[in-house]
Design a protein around this motif. Structure first.
Motif, short mmCIF file in Angstrom:
data_model
loop_
_atom_site.label_atom_id
_atom_site.label_comp_id
_atom_site.label_asym_id
_atom_site.label_seq_id
_atom_site.Cartn_x
_atom_site.Cartn_y
_atom_site.Cartn_z
N UNK B 105 0.85 -1.19 0.00
CA UNK B 105 0.00 0.00 0.00
C UNK B 105 0.88 1.24 0.00
N UNK B 106 0.39 2.29 -0.64
CA UNK B 106 1.13 3.55 -0.67
C UNK B 106 1.21 4.12 0.75
N UNK B 107 2.43 4.25 1.29
CA UNK B 107 2.54 4.58 2.72
C UNK B 107 2.07 5.98 3.08
N UNK B 108 2.06 6.91 2.12
CA UNK B 108 1.73 8.28 2.51
C UNK B 108 0.40 8.74 1.91
N UNK B 109 -0.44 7.77 1.49
CA UNK B 109 -1.73 8.16 0.95
C UNK B 109 -2.81 7.50 1.80
N UNK B 110 -3.84 8.27 2.13
CA UNK B 110 -4.93 7.73 2.95
C UNK B 110 -5.60 6.59 2.18
N UNK B 111 -6.04 5.55 2.93
CA UNK B 111 -6.56 4.38 2.22
C UNK B 111 -7.83 4.73 1.44
N UNK B 112 -8.60 5.69 1.93
CA UNK B 112 -9.79 6.11 1.19
C UNK B 112 -9.40 6.68 -0.18
N UNK B 113 -8.29 7.45 -0.20
CA UNK B 113 -7.83 8.03 -1.47
C UNK B 113 -7.31 6.94 -2.40
N UNK B 114 -6.64 5.93 -1.81
CA UNK B 114 -6.12 4.84 -2.65
C UNK B 114 -7.28 4.07 -3.28
N UNK B 115 -8.32 3.83 -2.50
CA UNK B 115 -9.50 3.14 -3.05
C UNK B 115 -10.16 4.00 -4.13
N UNK B 116 -10.28 5.29 -3.86
CA UNK B 116 -10.90 6.19 -4.84
C UNK B 116 -10.07 6.24 -6.12
N UNK B 117 -8.74 6.18 -5.98
CA UNK B 117 -7.87 6.18 -7.16
C UNK B 117 -8.22 5.02 -8.08
N UNK B 118 -8.39 3.82 -7.48
CA UNK B 118 -8.68 2.63 -8.29
C UNK B 118 -10.07 2.75 -8.92
N UNK B 119 -11.04 3.15 -8.10
CA UNK B 119 -12.41 3.24 -8.62
C UNK B 119 -12.48 4.24 -9.77
N UNK B 120 -11.83 5.39 -9.59
CA UNK B 120 -11.94 6.45 -10.59
C UNK B 120 -11.06 6.20 -11.80
N UNK B 121 -10.09 5.28 -11.66
CA UNK B 121 -9.27 4.93 -12.82
C UNK B 121 -10.10 4.16 -13.85
N UNK B 122 -11.18 3.52 -13.39
CA UNK B 122 -11.93 2.66 -14.30
C UNK B 122 -13.38 3.08 -14.49
N UNK B 168 -9.79 -5.12 -0.61
CA UNK B 168 -10.81 -4.14 -1.02
C UNK B 168 -10.37 -3.42 -2.28
N UNK B 169 -9.08 -3.05 -2.36
CA UNK B 169 -8.55 -2.38 -3.56
C UNK B 169 -8.69 -3.29 -4.77
N UNK B 170 -8.30 -4.56 -4.58
CA UNK B 170 -8.30 -5.49 -5.71
C UNK B 170 -9.72 -5.77 -6.20
N UNK B 171 -10.67 -5.81 -5.27
CA UNK B 171 -12.03 -6.17 -5.65
C UNK B 171 -12.88 -4.96 -6.01
#
Lengths: 341, 324
Positions: B105-122, B168-171
């Motif tokens: 996981x990206x150590x300096x990014x909030x997990x909500x932002x990491x999830x949003x990154x994946x969702x919004x990428x697709x 959660x990120x993967x799914x």
């Protein structure tokens, strides 16, 4: 930032006091080790004999022991006085205050230029290691290290002023034939812009290009190298692989995932480069006749004018300390794991 | 397998060019995976399990080159696709989770932002919608108080929690295939069980196929429909889980099965697979890379590629001299 308390900042500033005290003592002693006699230097009139020189020496306090002189100087410092320049006849504090904006404007412009070029170059080089761009970046980095800034400055003046004639003459910060603007910040770019004095604004910017470019070339090498190395390191990290495995766009991976994680070493290097630039200013300011504190200190040094040299070193040291604190605060802002205690 | 395969790997070979020579990390590996199926890839460290998974997703590092074979996704070749086309597959079609979840996981990014990154990428989601969806994903992986956890950084979570976030990120984009690369290595035993139950529950609920890469044979036996045994970059045996563990044909699969410790096993009676993996950069690798360690090796094991031999229980081994 709740983590960055005011107490931390105050503690850091208190911790800097011994450093500054050391700087005061060291420069004071070092300047007096120079093989020159200020009294003889300033008593250079034809009517001056040994007695007159001796009288001047007494008047300047140079006949006292070095510890005595230091005590007098420190007493003045505590009262906020940096002494008086023998060359200009002005208080050193006033001279420095009048010239500091010129140095800062040049340094900030050069630094901004260097960062604006170095960071994208480093990122792109790291994105495609072994590419033509990557080799070019390494060449720039090597050349930047190999060329001292005053040489680069002279080469640039020769190319763009003497040969091509594109650059304005490197003798001033503004065009003496255009109206000047009232000083507000001392940054001529800002003052002329505030005044709407666009003709002079263009002249000021034009005169800034060569000296700022010279210093930027010098600052470019460490910045681009550190950006590239930090990016290469981060790009092999597990979380970058995760980002790729989840289909994030290349731009997002490079800029949001990799670059932000590479920021701490880049910011640290940038802070070091910026503080170093303030010192390296001295020769660039001399080459471009830039009326900043660097050329002021160099003239004073040549004239054995002690107080301005001491004042310059103390000013640069104080800026160093402030920059280091700023770098640490920025790193803490860039990385939530960095604790400030 | 009645349905058309979701994933088909055909005779895939991959080599890494390194300073020490060419490492032939995969050698004509073939396997198929149907929708919703769970395949376990087992083998000792260095057997090419992860390399195979990365090759399927096109994530092999720069030094790695596919030197033969093909990867088909829903019948379409994807091994020659460019990065942009692969990017559209990763996330909505296939996704991957890794070992050491904290580092993944990206150590300096909030997990909500990491999830949003994946969702919004697709998907064309707004910020608020992505946030709501991210919280829903955290709830699905049974993270308590998901809305509050969106603001957490990975270093504020336990390893098990980080792996839940990774799942959660993967799914997030509902992939048809999840590749889990040693997903429970480094987690304590109770957390391991919880993560595996969670993965299995989510895969069943979504009809998602899963590839579980592990060197833990017990884990693979407990969670997989089928097993593929890899050795030194070669796939030596595949088949239904029960068949591969109860009646392995390939000598390496048999040795592996014997090396699983039971309740009565002591250190003295624990069996290991003798020998070690051959050097994959050697120019004279035997045709069957197990030949150097195999007690029943024959001269032709070194010179001729072994045939696929079917067993009674549906397993298939690549061996000249398969055992009972």
């Amino acid at each position: 930032m709740g983590r960055i308390g005011a107490r931390y900042v105050v503690n850091r500033m208190l911790a800097a006091l011994p450093v500054l005290a050391g700087v005061v003592v060291l420069t004071f002693v070092l300047v007096r080790l120079l093989p020159a006699d200020p009294a003889a230097f300033f008593a250079s009139g034809p009517a001056m004999g040994p007695e007159e020189i001796e009288a001047l020496r007494r008047q300047l306090g140079l006949d006292r022991t070095i510890p005595e002189q230091l005590a007098i100087y420190v007493r003045g410092l505590l009262a906020g006085e940096l002494g008086r320049s023998l060359v200009t006849g002005q208080p050193v504090a006033a001279d420095l205050a009048a010239r500091l904006p010129a140095s800062l404007e040049l340094t900030v412009a050069a630094f901004a230029l260097a960062v604006a070029v170095a960071v994208p170059l480093g990122v792109l080089a790291a994105a495609r290691p072994g590419s033509l761009l990557d080799h070019l970046v390494r060449l720039i980095a090597a050349a930047g290290v190999a060329m001292p800034p005053f040489v680069t400055g002279l080469v640039l003046i020769h190319l763009f002023y003497v040969l091509a004639g594109w650059a304005p003459d490197p003798t001033s910060r503004s065009d003496p034939y255009l109206p000047s603007s009232p000083p507000v910040t001392g940054f001529l770019t800002i003052d002329t812009a505030l005044d709407g004095n666009w003709g002079q604004f263009r002249a000021v910017c034009g005169r800034l290009v060569l000296p700022a470019g010279t210093m930027a070339l010098f600052a470019l090498a460490p910045l681009v190298r550190m950006t590239r190395a930090a990016m290469l390191d981060v790009l092999t990290a597990d979380f970058v692989r995760t980002a790729r495995a989840l289909g994030l766009s290349r731009a997002r991976i490079l800029l949001v995932y990799a670059l932000r994680n590479a920021l701490v070493p880049v910011v640290t290097t940038a802070g070091m480069v910026l503080s170093y630039m303030l010192g390296a200013n001295v020769l660039v300011e001399k080459v471009f006749a830039w009326p900043g504190i660097g050329s002021y200190a160099l003239d004073a040094l040549v004239a054995s004018d002690y107080a301005p040299v001491q004042g310059f070193v103390l000013t640069v040291a104080a800026i160093f300390v402030a920059l280091n604190l700023g770098v640490d605060l920025l790193c803490a802002a860039a990385d939530p794991r960095v604790g400030l205690e | 397998m009645s349905a058309a395969p979701l994933l088909e790997v055909r005779e895939l070979s991959l080599a890494f060019r390194t300073r020490g020579g060419t490492v032939r990390a995969l050698d004509r590996v073939s396997l198929t995976l149907g929708p919703g199926e769970t395949l376990g890839i087992v083998g000792e460290s260095g057997s090419g399990k992860s390399v195979l998974a990365y090759a399927v997703m096109g994530l092999q590092d720069r030094a790695g080159r596919l030197t033969g074979g093909a990867v088909l996704w829903r019948g379409r070749r994807i091994d020659r696709l460019g990065e942009a086309a692969l990017r559209r597959l990763r996330g909505p079609e296939m996704a991957m989770i890794f070992q050491s979840p904290r580092a993944a996981l990206n150590p300096i990014r909030r997990i909500g932002d990491q999830l949003a990154d994946v969702l919004r990428a697709h998907r064309p989601l707004g910020r608020a919608a992505a946030r709501a969806e991210a919280a829903a994903m955290l709830a699905q992986v049974r993270i308590p108080d998901p809305a509050a956890r969106l603001a957490a950084y990975p270093f504020e979570l336990s390893g098990g929690m980080c792996q839940r976030v990774m799942i959660a990120l993967a799914l997030a984009c509902a992939p048809a295939l999840l590749i889990a690369d040693e997903p429970t290595t480094g987690l304590d035993v109770t957390t391991q069980a919880a993560i595996m139950d969670l993965l299995r529950g989510l895969a069943r609920g979504r009809g998602m196929a899963t590839i579980l890469i592990t060197h833990d044979l017990g884990l693979a036996a407990a969670h997989c429909d089928r097993i593929a045994v890899m050795h030194a970059g070669q796939l030596v045996e595949t088949g239904p889980t029960a068949a591969v563990f109860a009646a392995p044909l390939h000598p390496y699969a048999r040795a592996l099965a014997r090396s699983v410790p039971g309740p009565e096993t002591t250190l003295a009676t624990l069996e290991t697979v003798p020998g070690s993996l051959p050097d994959l950069s050697a120019p004279d690798l035997p045709a069957c890379r197990y030949a150097g360690r195999c007690p029943q090796a024959q001269p032709r094991c070194r010179t001729e590629a072994p045939p696929a031999v079917p067993g009674a229980a549906g397993q298939v081994a690549r061996c000249w001299n398969p055992g009972p």
